[in-house]
Design an enzyme around this catalytic site. Structure first.
Site, mmCIF file in Angstrom:
data_model
loop_
_atom_site.group_PDB
_atom_site.id
_atom_site.type_symbol
_atom_site.label_atom_id
_atom_site.label_comp_id
_atom_site.label_asym_id
_atom_site.label_seq_id
_atom_site.Cartn_x
_atom_site.Cartn_y
_atom_site.Cartn_z
ATOM 1 N N GLU A 402 0.810 -1.219 0.000
ATOM 2 C CA GLU A 402 0.000 0.000 0.000
ATOM 3 C C GLU A 402 0.843 1.268 0.000
ATOM 4 O OE1 GLU A 402 -2.594 -3.286 1.238
ATOM 5 O OE2 GLU A 402 -0.583 -2.647 1.867
ATOM 6 N N GLN A 424 -7.941 -2.358 -0.797
ATOM 7 C CA GLN A 424 -8.832 -3.518 -0.831
ATOM 8 C C GLN A 424 -9.854 -3.438 0.295
ATOM 9 O OE1 GLN A 424 -7.228 -7.737 -0.520
ATOM 10 N NE2 GLN A 424 -7.496 -7.495 -2.745
ATOM 11 N N PHE A 425 -9.387 -3.015 1.457
ATOM 12 C CA PHE A 425 -10.232 -2.662 2.601
ATOM 13 C C PHE A 425 -9.618 -1.417 3.226
ATOM 14 C CE2 PHE A 425 -10.869 -7.156 1.972
ATOM 15 C CZ PHE A 425 -12.232 -7.342 2.176
ATOM 16 N N HIS A 469 -11.089 -6.084 8.753
ATOM 17 C CA HIS A 469 -11.794 -5.838 7.495
ATOM 18 C C HIS A 469 -13.095 -5.074 7.723
ATOM 19 C CE1 HIS A 469 -9.179 -9.301 6.640
ATOM 20 N NE2 HIS A 469 -9.213 -8.935 5.368
#
Length: 663
Positions: A402, A424-425, A469
């Protein structure tokens, strides 16, 4: 640390080339010597010396073309002087004067300049490596056949950003020249406590990358070898790691000194001084004599003193609160685009997907990057089909890194391109937190460079995904000046606000609640349209209480009020948290006299606390009860549905609303 003995192989360099090299390496040395005097006189505040390392900065910069970007560190004065930046501007920068590059807001080499294609460092060191990836990606996508050079020290190679940036550059075959100045010490920590391999260049093997070891004190070797490498990289784009063996002859910064360095090491490296040895070589070859050396030095010193006088005579910098606040964000002339087409009922997830597709059509230079977003279409299938329409250059799968990808997005912005990064989350943004809050957020304020980046943040609970998440972490960013934060609750808002986020040249954190993706439907225009930031939506109007919420919490509030339809309430959907529509909030509070703020984030330190404080400061005399805040429990979000239901504030909101109305 060992170093090769000096051997100057002039190759095809002419006498004029060699004299030019000498003048170019001498200038930063003489400037530094002057700065050390001024430091002792208290006329400048701090200095990071590059004495003994000038050959690297000068040789690399001379080997690059002027239109190619360089990302230097705080010992690379030679980059700035070789690129021909007027010395008066450099001196003004160090003195905190207005003719510098940061309006007095940052010091040293913590700045960039598009005029000279230089992007300075930040104190966290690592992020500039990934930024170089982004600049190189832009040059590759635009078929410019250009190299990007980025500097770091041997200490910086221990940071995760170094490894992420090398990996991304290798996977994408980006023309980045990674320059590692191995100068013996990271402040006082010697190399044997920094890494355990023999040479830092050996690390390139693990990334499938070419590497070289050069004598960083040999100006001819640096210049000619880097010239050869960069010409090859333009023909065949690829990253190369170069380790320059050198030594730092002075302290990390002047106050720290060098007492931790054994004297025999200092003496050994003093004999390898890149300026003194090159001067002696030119004199031995009959290319310089003592009188010519004196004349060259006098010319440079005259230039230094003339420009110093200008900088000292410059008025102290002046600003106002209004000017400082104005420069946090790049001004953006919002254009309201209204749709003229049918409005079928679609899901939240479809609105986001449409918004992405249409923004890609609106902006041919827009790049989307993220894990699994290309062929797979992303874990939520939002980018499904985009790769087939726009190609893998613009819809790019990334390694799991990231930090480097956010930094690469910053590099794309520096190179004039827009980008969207998909987390992605939203939980995973913690792995890229530093470049968001220290690079993207601060760059425009520091030196006027926009960070034209949107970070999409799938977030939120209610889907039994557990602690890693399910977070809704908007409060990490709403308190960081320079970032914009968007958090829609409805498909119509999501599509229009996403278009605006892409158009806005400032960094935008765009939160998308996963629980809304496939549960909320609404009529949404098929056409491209925009919605303004900083304008809340009044969903219901009443006179008893003001309900303020955003994201999934808006729907919880509406569901509660539907069950208690006797309650007369203003319901405000904030839509954007930065900028915040305080005018709508205050107007409603002055009417109702009671306020309840609901958000999914845990209560302490959430944005409800800030809104509550603002209401207390601006509307206190209108309140008929204390401002009520409702948020999730002060725990990580749990996995099991009964625990998650207990964690979330949905049921507590109903109880607190009743208590507030009874006050």
């Amino acid at each position: 640390m060992a170093s090769t003995s000096f051997h100057y192989n002039v190759n095809n360099l002419s006498s004029e080339d060699l004299i030019h090299l000498y003048k170019t390496i001498l200038k930063p040395r003489l400037i530094e010597e002057k700065m050390l005097i001024l430091l002792r006189q208290g006329k400048i505040s701090k200095w990071f010396s590059g004495i003994g390392q000038e050959a690297i900065a000068v040789g690399v910069t001379m080997a690059l073309k002027k239109e190619e970007y360089i990302l230097p560190m705080h010992r690379n004065l030679g980059v700035f002087t070789t690129r021909g930046i007027p010395l008066s501007r450099l001196f003004s920068q160090w003195l905190g004067k207005g003719n510098g590059f940061t309006k007095g807001r940052d010091r040293s080499f913590h700045f960039g300049t598009q005029e000279f294609n230089i992007v300075g460092m930040i104190s966290h060191l690592g992020p500039q490596l990934g930024v170089a990836d982004g600049i190189a990606l832009a040059s590759k996508l635009k078929h410019k056949a250009q190299v990007t050079a980025v500097f770091t020290g041997e200490g910086g190679t221990s940071e995760g950003d170094f490894h992420e940036a090398l990996n991304v550059a290798s996977v994408w075959q980006l023309p980045v020249l990674f320059c590692v100045e191995n100068n013996g010490y990271g402040l006082s920590t010697p190399t044997h406590e920094q890494y355990h391999c023999e040479h830092l260049a050996d690390r390139a093997l693990g990334y499938g990358m070419e590497s070289h070891i050069l004598d960083g004190n040999n100006i001819i070797e640096v210049y000619t070898k880097v010239l050869e490498l960069t010409e090859s990289m333009r023909r065949q784009p690829r990253p190369i790691l170069v380790e320059f063996k050198t030594f730092r002859m002075r302290g990390h910064e002047e106050a720290s000194g060098t007492k931790y360095v054994p004297q025999d090491i200092m003496d050994s490296w003093a004999s390898k001084d890149p300026v003194v040895n090159f001067q002696s070589f030119l004199k031995e070859k009959g290319l310089l004599n003592d009188a010519e050396v004196i004349a060259i030095k006098e010319d440079i010193l005259t230039e230094i003193n003339t420009h110093l006088e200008r900088a000292f005579e410059e008025e102290p910098i002046h600003s106002t609160i209004e000017m400082e606040l104005y420069d946090v964000y790049k001004p953006y002339d919002y254009k309201d685009i209204q749709p003229n087409t049918e409005t079928p009922t679609i899901r939240f997830v479809d609105a986001i997907s449409q918004g992405l597709r249409q923004s890609m059509e609106q902006h041919p230079d827009l790049v989307i990057m993220g894990q699994d977003i290309a062929e797979y279409g992303g874990v939520f299938k939002i980018t499904e089909g985009l790769m087939e329409q726009f190609g893998k250059d613009r819809v790019r799968n990334t390694p799991i890194c990231e930090s480097a990808i956010i930094e690469a997005a910053m590099g794309l912005s520096i190179a004039g391109m827009k980008s969207i990064v998909e987390m992605q989350f939203s939980d995973f943004v913690s792995s890229g937190f530093n470049p968001v809050v220290n690079y993207l957020a601060k760059t425009y304020y520091r030196w006027g460079q926009e960070a034209d980046v949107v970070i999409r943040m799938p977030c939120g609970g209610g889907v039994a995904a557990g602690p890693f998440h399910s977070q809704t972490n908007e409060a990490w960013f709403t308190k960081t000046p320079g970032l914009k934060v968007v958090y829609p609750a409805f498909p119509y808002d999501a599509k229009g606000l996403l278009a605006t986020a892409v158009n806005d040249p400032n960094p935008v954190l765009f939160f998308e609640h996963k629980g809304l993706y496939r549960t909320i439907r609404q009529e949404v225009p098929q056409d491209y349209y925009t919605l303004p930031f900083g304008q809340a939506s009044m969903l219901k109007e009443g006179h008893e209480v003001t309900v303020i919420a955003y994201g999934a919490a808006v729907h919880w509030a509406l569901e509660t009020l539907d069950r208690h339809n006797h309650i007369s309430a203003d319901v405000i959907d904030l839509r954007t948290l930065q900028p915040l529509d305080s005018a709508t909030i205050f107007s409603s509070v002055r009417k109702t006299g009671k306020v309840i703020i609901l958000h999914e984030d845990s209560l302490f330190g959430g944005i409800a606390s800030e809104i509550s404080a603002m209401i207390m400061e601006d509307c206190f005399e209108y309140l008929d009860a204390p401002v009520k805040r409702v948020g999730s429990l002060e725990t990580p979000i749990p996995f099991a549905p009964p625990l998650e239901d207990q964690y979330l504030p949905k049921q507590r909101f109903e109880e607190e609303l009743k208590l507030l109305l009874q006050y």
